[in-house]
Scaffold this motif. Sequence first.
Motif, mmCIF file in Angstrom:
data_model
loop_
_atom_site.group_PDB
_atom_site.id
_atom_site.type_symbol
_atom_site.label_atom_id
_atom_site.label_comp_id
_atom_site.label_asym_id
_atom_site.label_seq_id
_atom_site.Cartn_x
_atom_site.Cartn_y
_atom_site.Cartn_z
ATOM 1 N N VAL A 44 -128.870 26.086 81.776
ATOM 2 C CA VAL A 44 -128.926 24.627 81.676
ATOM 3 C C VAL A 44 -130.381 24.163 81.623
ATOM 4 O O VAL A 44 -130.736 23.269 80.842
ATOM 5 C CB VAL A 44 -128.190 23.976 82.870
ATOM 6 C CG1 VAL A 44 -128.428 22.468 82.891
ATOM 7 C CG2 VAL A 44 -126.698 24.276 82.805
ATOM 8 N N MET A 45 -131.229 24.784 82.443
ATOM 9 C CA MET A 45 -132.638 24.389 82.505
ATOM 10 C C MET A 45 -133.323 24.516 81.150
ATOM 11 O O MET A 45 -134.134 23.666 80.766
ATOM 12 C CB MET A 45 -133.354 25.243 83.549
ATOM 13 C CG MET A 45 -134.801 24.853 83.787
ATOM 14 S SD MET A 45 -135.634 25.921 84.995
ATOM 15 C CE MET A 45 -136.006 27.357 83.957
ATOM 16 N N TYR A 46 -132.994 25.563 80.404
ATOM 17 C CA TYR A 46 -133.582 25.741 79.082
ATOM 18 C C TYR A 46 -132.905 24.854 78.047
ATOM 19 O O TYR A 46 -133.564 24.283 77.174
ATOM 20 C CB TYR A 46 -133.513 27.209 78.665
ATOM 21 C CG TYR A 46 -134.695 28.016 79.160
ATOM 22 C CD1 TYR A 46 -135.862 28.115 78.413
ATOM 23 C CD2 TYR A 46 -134.656 28.659 80.392
ATOM 24 C CE1 TYR A 46 -136.958 28.829 78.871
ATOM 25 C CE2 TYR A 46 -135.747 29.382 80.864
ATOM 26 C CZ TYR A 46 -136.898 29.462 80.099
ATOM 27 O OH TYR A 46 -137.980 30.162 80.561
ATOM 28 N N GLN A 47 -131.591 24.720 78.140
ATOM 29 C CA GLN A 47 -130.870 23.967 77.117
ATOM 30 C C GLN A 47 -131.156 22.471 77.169
ATOM 31 O O GLN A 47 -131.158 21.802 76.127
ATOM 32 C CB GLN A 47 -129.368 24.235 77.245
ATOM 33 C CG GLN A 47 -128.973 25.642 76.826
ATOM 34 C CD GLN A 47 -127.484 25.909 76.997
ATOM 35 O OE1 GLN A 47 -126.790 25.214 77.755
ATOM 36 N NE2 GLN A 47 -126.982 26.921 76.308
ATOM 37 N N ASP A 48 -131.399 21.945 78.366
ATOM 38 C CA ASP A 48 -131.615 20.488 78.457
ATOM 39 C C ASP A 48 -133.087 20.088 78.367
ATOM 40 O O ASP A 48 -133.439 18.912 78.519
ATOM 41 C CB ASP A 48 -130.981 19.911 79.729
ATOM 42 C CG ASP A 48 -131.694 20.337 81.018
ATOM 43 O OD1 ASP A 48 -132.747 20.996 80.942
ATOM 44 O OD2 ASP A 48 -131.175 20.011 82.110
ATOM 45 N N GLY A 49 -133.960 21.064 78.101
ATOM 46 C CA GLY A 49 -135.374 20.753 77.914
ATOM 47 C C GLY A 49 -136.211 20.764 79.175
ATOM 48 O O GLY A 49 -137.435 20.581 79.109
ATOM 49 N N THR A 50 -135.583 20.987 80.332
ATOM 50 C CA THR A 50 -136.330 21.000 81.587
ATOM 51 C C THR A 50 -137.372 22.110 81.605
ATOM 52 O O THR A 50 -138.514 21.908 82.033
ATOM 53 C CB THR A 50 -135.372 21.167 82.785
ATOM 54 O OG1 THR A 50 -134.471 20.058 82.822
ATOM 55 C CG2 THR A 50 -136.139 21.228 84.099
ATOM 56 N N ALA A 51 -137.010 23.300 81.138
ATOM 57 C CA ALA A 51 -137.943 24.432 81.151
ATOM 58 C C ALA A 51 -139.175 24.136 80.305
ATOM 59 O O ALA A 51 -140.313 24.381 80.739
ATOM 60 C CB ALA A 51 -137.246 25.696 80.652
ATOM 61 N N ALA A 52 -138.969 23.603 79.104
ATOM 62 C CA ALA A 52 -140.106 23.292 78.233
ATOM 63 C C ALA A 52 -141.018 22.259 78.880
ATOM 64 O O ALA A 52 -142.254 22.380 78.823
ATOM 65 C CB ALA A 52 -139.595 22.786 76.885
ATOM 66 N N ARG A 53 -140.423 21.257 79.503
ATOM 67 C CA ARG A 53 -141.228 20.217 80.158
ATOM 68 C C ARG A 53 -142.054 20.799 81.312
ATOM 69 O O ARG A 53 -143.250 20.488 81.457
ATOM 70 C CB ARG A 53 -140.301 19.108 80.671
ATOM 71 C CG ARG A 53 -141.025 18.023 81.456
ATOM 72 C CD ARG A 53 -140.071 16.918 81.878
ATOM 73 N NE ARG A 53 -138.971 17.405 82.690
ATOM 74 C CZ ARG A 53 -139.071 17.672 84.005
ATOM 75 N NH1 ARG A 53 -140.222 17.518 84.629
ATOM 76 N NH2 ARG A 53 -138.010 18.072 84.673
ATOM 77 N N LEU A 54 -141.428 21.646 82.115
ATOM 78 C CA LEU A 54 -142.138 22.220 83.261
ATOM 79 C C LEU A 54 -143.225 23.188 82.818
ATOM 80 O O LEU A 54 -144.307 23.236 83.415
ATOM 81 C CB LEU A 54 -141.145 22.934 84.190
ATOM 82 C CG LEU A 54 -140.146 22.033 84.915
ATOM 83 C CD1 LEU A 54 -139.182 22.871 85.746
ATOM 84 C CD2 LEU A 54 -140.867 21.015 85.789
ATOM 85 N N LEU A 55 -142.956 23.964 81.774
ATOM 86 C CA LEU A 55 -143.975 24.886 81.271
ATOM 87 C C LEU A 55 -145.195 24.122 80.758
ATOM 88 O O LEU A 55 -146.340 24.508 81.014
ATOM 89 C CB LEU A 55 -143.390 25.776 80.180
ATOM 90 C CG LEU A 55 -142.439 26.875 80.670
ATOM 91 C CD1 LEU A 55 -141.619 27.427 79.510
ATOM 92 C CD2 LEU A 55 -143.222 27.997 81.359
ATOM 93 N N ARG A 56 -144.957 23.045 80.027
ATOM 94 C CA ARG A 56 -146.082 22.234 79.532
ATOM 95 C C ARG A 56 -146.830 21.584 80.691
ATOM 96 O O ARG A 56 -148.072 21.484 80.679
ATOM 97 C CB ARG A 56 -145.582 21.175 78.554
ATOM 98 C CG ARG A 56 -145.166 21.732 77.192
ATOM 99 C CD ARG A 56 -144.993 20.607 76.188
ATOM 100 N NE ARG A 56 -143.939 19.675 76.586
ATOM 101 C CZ ARG A 56 -142.662 19.792 76.233
ATOM 102 N NH1 ARG A 56 -142.270 20.816 75.467
ATOM 103 N NH2 ARG A 56 -141.774 18.897 76.617
ATOM 104 N N LYS A 57 -146.070 21.117 81.683
ATOM 105 C CA LYS A 57 -146.671 20.454 82.838
ATOM 106 C C LYS A 57 -147.666 21.360 83.548
ATOM 107 O O LYS A 57 -148.782 20.947 83.891
ATOM 108 C CB LYS A 57 -145.567 20.014 83.808
ATOM 109 C CG LYS A 57 -146.049 19.508 85.164
ATOM 110 C CD LYS A 57 -144.867 19.219 86.082
ATOM 111 C CE LYS A 57 -145.320 18.852 87.487
ATOM 112 N NZ LYS A 57 -144.151 18.609 88.391
#
Length: 270
Positions: free
Chosen positions: A237-250
Amino acid sequence: MWCVDSAFARVVAVACLGLTGCTAATASVSGKDALVVGVKADQPGLGLLEKGTYRGFEVDVGTHIARRMGAKRVTFRTVTSADRERLLNDHSVDLVLASYSITPDRAKAVTFGGPYYVAHQDIMVRRGEEGIQNVRDLAGRRLCQASGSVSTERVVIGLGIRPRLVPSPSYSECVRKLLGGDVDAVSTGDLVLAGFAARYRDRVKIVNAPFTDERYGVGLRSGDVDGCEKVNRALTVMYQDGTAARLLRKWFGASELSLTTSVPEFEGCS
């Protein structure tokens, strides 16, 4: 009859030894109201304890997983590369997210969910260092060896390269030695290096010559299949909903590292 994990369960487990058909089982962290997550306290970008608060990518991912697993309260505890297995298996922590590379030997002691990120081992040097362009250039150079890490083994045993090893208790201490000129290089997963590189961007650089994969897993107590499966669902879910990308960029956007934002291929939970 199940022998559950608690102070009472340990008494029951002893009694089970004398009873036919009683099987001890690993109690799952799944569904617990409160979870303790083990993270590093000295790795910028991943897990850093400052002014009493843990901050970093692994802290945020640990919080996401715990909430998706149903925990109402999430607390954090410092772990090191040398004590992760012990703190998991003596129930001091429920999950570990601490640049914990999945290896066959470690998988004998704990169950791994994930990986939540596939990093690549690379090398960090001081800015101005031109003599180390790849892993082969580490031969004869002073390479920091962090306690409990397998990264140095990949260089020395896996590739047969012979640097001059300088022992250190942690990667934060390795970086201090690099900044102080006591070692020539630090080599481990690029996500670990990226956090330090972002903090000390004017003084160090990543060589950008990756030579292995580092599959960072979520450590659970050995045999917790149900917990592992729920961890993997939470990560999906974390990858599919964009949370992972946001946290990696952060946390790593300033490091100039090329980040992977697709769902990693998970290990089996059996």
